[in-house]
Design a protein around this motif. Structure first.
Motif, PDB file in Angstrom:
ATOM      1  N   UNK A  21      20.668  -4.164  17.845  1.00 43.45           N
ATOM      2  CA  UNK A  21      22.082  -3.777  17.678  1.00 43.45           C
ATOM      3  C   UNK A  21      22.724  -3.548  19.048  1.00 43.45           C
ATOM      4  N   UNK A  22      21.946  -2.942  19.916  1.00 44.18           N
ATOM      5  CA  UNK A  22      22.457  -2.569  21.232  1.00 44.18           C
ATOM      6  C   UNK A  22      22.637  -3.767  22.161  1.00 44.18           C
ATOM      7  N   UNK A  23      21.865  -4.843  21.904  1.00 46.81           N
ATOM      8  CA  UNK A  23      21.949  -6.036  22.771  1.00 46.81           C
ATOM      9  C   UNK A  23      22.319  -7.251  21.941  1.00 46.81           C
ATOM     10  N   UNK A  24      23.587  -7.371  21.593  1.00 46.97           N
ATOM     11  CA  UNK A  24      23.988  -8.449  20.687  1.00 46.97           C
ATOM     12  C   UNK A  24      23.764  -9.837  21.279  1.00 46.97           C
ATOM     13  N   UNK A  25      23.463 -10.761  20.379  1.00 48.43           N
ATOM     14  CA  UNK A  25      23.229 -12.157  20.775  1.00 48.43           C
ATOM     15  C   UNK A  25      24.210 -13.059  20.033  1.00 48.43           C
ATOM     16  N   UNK A  26      24.423 -14.210  20.583  1.00 50.60           N
ATOM     17  CA  UNK A  26      25.201 -15.237  19.899  1.00 50.60           C
ATOM     18  C   UNK A  26      24.284 -15.950  18.909  1.00 50.60           C
ATOM     19  N   UNK A  27      24.875 -16.667  17.935  1.00 46.81           N
ATOM     20  CA  UNK A  27      24.028 -17.355  16.951  1.00 46.81           C
ATOM     21  C   UNK A  27      23.000 -18.291  17.595  1.00 46.81           C
ATOM     22  N   UNK A  28      23.300 -18.841  18.767  1.00 45.08           N
ATOM     23  CA  UNK A  28      22.340 -19.757  19.410  1.00 45.08           C
ATOM     24  C   UNK A  28      21.283 -19.011  20.225  1.00 45.08           C
ATOM     25  N   UNK A  31      22.837 -14.407  25.163  1.00 50.89           N
ATOM     26  CA  UNK A  31      23.440 -13.074  25.195  1.00 50.89           C
ATOM     27  C   UNK A  31      24.929 -13.148  24.878  1.00 50.89           C
ATOM     28  N   UNK A  32      25.399 -12.142  24.157  1.00 53.97           N
ATOM     29  CA  UNK A  32      26.821 -12.054  23.821  1.00 53.97           C
ATOM     30  C   UNK A  32      27.616 -11.719  25.083  1.00 53.97           C
ATOM     31  N   UNK A  33      28.762 -12.359  25.229  1.00 53.17           N
ATOM     32  CA  UNK A  33      29.590 -12.114  26.414  1.00 53.17           C
ATOM     33  C   UNK A  33      30.676 -11.085  26.125  1.00 53.17           C
ATOM     34  N   UNK A  34      30.628  -9.958  26.809  1.00 55.78           N
ATOM     35  CA  UNK A  34      31.688  -8.948  26.672  1.00 55.78           C
ATOM     36  C   UNK A  34      32.856  -9.325  27.564  1.00 55.78           C
ATOM     37  N   UNK A  35      34.028  -8.778  27.255  1.00 55.10           N
ATOM     38  CA  UNK A  35      35.196  -9.178  28.045  1.00 55.10           C
ATOM     39  C   UNK A  35      35.193  -8.547  29.431  1.00 55.10           C
ATOM     40  N   UNK A  36      34.399  -7.460  29.592  1.00 53.00           N
ATOM     41  CA  UNK A  36      34.279  -6.856  30.920  1.00 53.00           C
ATOM     42  C   UNK A  36      32.990  -6.043  30.958  1.00 53.00           C
ATOM     43  N   UNK A  37      32.501  -5.771  32.153  1.00 51.37           N
ATOM     44  CA  UNK A  37      31.297  -4.918  32.249  1.00 51.37           C
ATOM     45  C   UNK A  37      31.540  -3.554  31.608  1.00 51.37           C
ATOM     46  N   UNK A  38      32.763  -3.068  31.736  1.00 53.09           N
ATOM     47  CA  UNK A  38      33.101  -1.767  31.163  1.00 53.09           C
ATOM     48  C   UNK A  38      32.986  -1.803  29.631  1.00 53.09           C
ATOM     49  N   UNK A  39      33.448  -2.924  29.044  1.00 54.90           N
ATOM     50  CA  UNK A  39      33.362  -3.072  27.585  1.00 54.90           C
ATOM     51  C   UNK A  39      31.903  -3.042  27.141  1.00 54.90           C
ATOM     52  N   UNK A  40      31.041  -3.682  27.917  1.00 56.97           N
ATOM     53  CA  UNK A  40      29.616  -3.703  27.566  1.00 56.97           C
ATOM     54  C   UNK A  40      29.015  -2.297  27.647  1.00 56.97           C
ATOM     55  N   UNK A  41      29.394  -1.575  28.673  1.00 56.02           N
ATOM     56  CA  UNK A  41      28.913  -0.194  28.822  1.00 56.02           C
ATOM     57  C   UNK A  41      29.379   0.646  27.628  1.00 56.02           C
TER      58      UNK A  41
END
Lengths: 450, 209
Positions: A21-28, A31-41
């Protein structure tokens, strides 16, 4: 070597699910791309907060869940009708809500439903804006009925899937009524029957029903891709979906959408053994359905709305016989698969609290509505994670100061030592901008743990 | 000491109660007497609900048994034998809300407690409540609502009653779902009740009986 899933303990499974849950992945698998490092944090901090609350620890601050159905639409002057029929409008209103209010967790916009699918199938369980209630209505409403008759119990008990397919679905979807003409699929057991068994699928009304299913399926596929995109965009901004799957108490399965209130109450007196047997059949189905959602969504939280076991709805004796053992079996089944049941107790649960002590410690989240929170903390503070209790009445008719005072008390008393999540007491269609803001902003400021 | 039928009904002995009525009618017992006993039984159910011995399932189930008893008695009852009523009450689910389970329980409990209840049904406009007050002369109005949208519908209904000049002629109680003291103040109602029994207590307090 990594342990196989079936060799893991429930705790290890839960750790794995939280890590996913904490490290989301794309269907392929990337790694899921957050819109900013802050968003990921922010995203990771929100998942961690949830985890801390479940483990009855102190998070960095009290996390916030707003339980809503059409609140984001109504707050922004968009009609629920519009969001049920136009996904662009849904996206605009719900995105505005997330950006402006920034709660930690959100209820999936999929709960708004899709009016077109309901129309294609002639859905009987709801009246929705433009269908049975005015286009301007603030949400959909449930139509209670005896969709399952007393004489259907043996069929449900013998073969639940067959009952659902050939009896229940034809009753709740007008367009699927002809499905009652198809034979049970278990009739397919002998090669010489393969041809004759297809005859019912040549009957014109059955074919119409199958076409309706395909049409609904096409609509659903297009819709869910858009919903998926909305949720991905929320995630990219750092917000967290409150749940991955859903389940219910076996009693509520039968009471809510099958037998209806009157029917189920009669059953407790007139055919208690049938009712118990039916719930026994439904229990593993509820567990499987919940776990399936958590796995697909990569989110361990299973949302369980509780209805007919609340204070006053049945006696203690009835609760102990018809409600609690079956609900507990579902919860234990979910916990054993590493899931986190989040139970929403609408109404009061004051007379049921002692039973919750039987649950595995630090494994469930209970969102209360009108239950005595002080007693909950005292009796269950070491067993369950606690959420909720900000009344809908206060949020919709109270002032900002009233709301702040209410939240302050919850943080001081129930949030003491951790294990608490701020949430409103019931799923809301309406909202009031100043009080909802106050609830969220005040908690973010005052709810920080030292 | 309650009669046999009152006891069977209040103890929720369905087959026994129905069999008792069948046999009593066959023996030529007075149907009004039997109806009276059934009502006595329902009163006991109400008391047990109030004291926390019975819950909603028992209310609903006793109502079902009563329905069957009344059906058996009806062909034997002369018209106009209706007992005296304590007072008149209007009950309805407010505009925009189609939920009826809670409202039906309130209607049922008021009825078995001896009040004449006008049930306006669901999704009832403010005007319909006003008209019903004018037409029936009821002195108590019960507004039911399950959804949060009911807060505003209730307020609008109370406002319409004020505007029609009827506010001092009726007491208004509200209940259902998310209704609490806060919402009561918001709507301008006189009181709120958290269950069907509280609706009866409030009504008795206002009308007597």
């Amino acid at each position: 070597m990594e342990k196989k899933w079936e060799e893991m303990s429930p705790g290890e499974k839960r750790e794995t699910r939280f890590a996913t849950w904490s490290s989301p992945k794309l269907p392929d698998g990337k790694d899921f791309q957050f819109q900013s490092p802050e968003a990921e944090v922010n995203y990771k901090a929100r998942v961690q907060r949830f985890k801390d609350v479940i483990e009855l620890k102190k998070p960095d601050r009290v996390p916030i869940l707003i339980m809503s159905t059409f609140m984001p639409a109504n707050l922004h002057g968009v009609l629920p009708y519009d969001v049920m029929y136009d996904t662009d409008k849904l996206k605009t209103a719900y995105t505005k809500f997330m950006v402006e209010y920034e709660p930690d967790y959100y209820i999936t916009p999929a709960f708004a439903g899709n009016g077109k699918i309901f129309e294609i199938l002639d859905y009987k369980l709801l009246r929705w804006p433009g269908h049975g209630i005015p286009k301007e209505a603030s949400g959909y409403q449930y139509v209670e009925g005896e969709y399952m008759k007393p004489e259907d119990y043996p069929a449900l008990i013998d073969d639940p899937s067959d009952f659902w397919l050939r009896t229940y679905m034809p009753r709740i979807f007008g367009a699927l009524e002809p499905l009652k003409m198809i034979p049970p699929f278990t009739d397919h057991w002998e090669p010489v029957m393969a041809g004759p068994n297809m005859i019912p699928f040549g009957i014109p009304p059955v074919q119409e029903a199958l076409k309706a299913l395909m049409e609904a399926g096409n609509e659903a596929m297009a819709w869910i891709q858009q919903i998926g995109a909305i949720e991905e965009s929320f995630m990219s901004m750092g917000f967290v979906n409150a749940a991955g799957g859903a389940a219910k108490a076996p009693f509520d399965y039968l009471a809510d959408t099958l037998r209806g209130s009157r029917g189920i109450m009669m059953d407790m007196y007139r055919r208690p053994d049938m009712l118990l047997k039916a719930m026994e059949r439904i229990t593993p189905i509820a567990i499987k359905s919940g776990v399936g959602g958590a796995t697909i969504q990569r989110n361990p939280v299973i949302f369980l709305p509780l209805h007919r076991g609340a204070d006053g709805f049945m006696s203690d004796e009835q609760f102990r016989k018809f409600y609690w053992p079956q609900l507990k079996a579902v919860l234990v089944g979910l916990i054993n698969e590493g899931c986190v049941p989040a139970l929403f107790c609408e109404g009061g649960y004051n007379t049921r609290l002692q039973y919750l002590k039987e649950l595995p410690k630090a494994s469930t989240l209970w969102i209360f509505d009108r239950t005595d929170m002080v007693r909950v903390k005292k009796v269950l503070g070491n067993t369950i994670a606690i959420a909720g209790n900000v009344p809908a009445g206060l949020l919709l008719t109270g002032t900002v100061d009233d709301v702040k005072a209410y939240c302050k008390n919850l943080i001081d008393v129930i949030g003491k030592g951790g294990g608490y999540m701020m949430a409103n007491g019931t799923g809301m269609d309406e909202g009031k901008a100043d009080t909802i803001h106050a609830m969220i902003d005040f908690t973010k400021e005052y709810g920080v743990y030292q | 000491m309650a009669g046999k039928l009152a006891k069977l009904l209040s103890d929720l002995k369905e087959p026994e109660a129905l069999e008792y009525v069948e046999k009593a009618l066959a023996k030529g017992s007075d149907p009004m007497g039997l109806l009276g006993e059934a009502k006595e039984g329902m009163n006991i159910v109400g008391q047990r609900f109030a004291s926390g011995k019975y819950f909603i399932p028992e209310l609903v189930f006793s109502g079902e048994i009563l329905k069957s008893i009344v059906q058996m008695l009806e062909p034997h009852l002369k018209k106009g034998e209706e007992a005296e009523r304590l007072g008149k009450v209007i009950v309805g689910t407010v505009a925009g809300d189609i939920h009826d389970i809670g409202k039906d329980l309130v209607v049922f409990m008021l009825d078995v407690s001896g009040f004449e209840v006008t049930d306006l049904g669901i999704d009832v406009s403010a005007q319909k409540f006003v008209d019903a007050i004018n037409n029936t002369g009821s002195t108590v109005v019960g507004l039911s609502g399950f959804l949060t949208l009911a807060f505003d519908s209730m307020k609008e209904t109370v406002d319409a009653i004020v505007k029609a000049g009827l506010r001092d002629k009726v007491k208004i109680m509200i209940g259902g779902g998310q209704i609490d003291e806060q919402v009561k103040s918001y709507t301008g109602a006189d009181a709120y009740g958290k269950d069907a029994m509280e609706a009866v207590t409030l009504t008795k307090g206002w009308i007597g009986g």
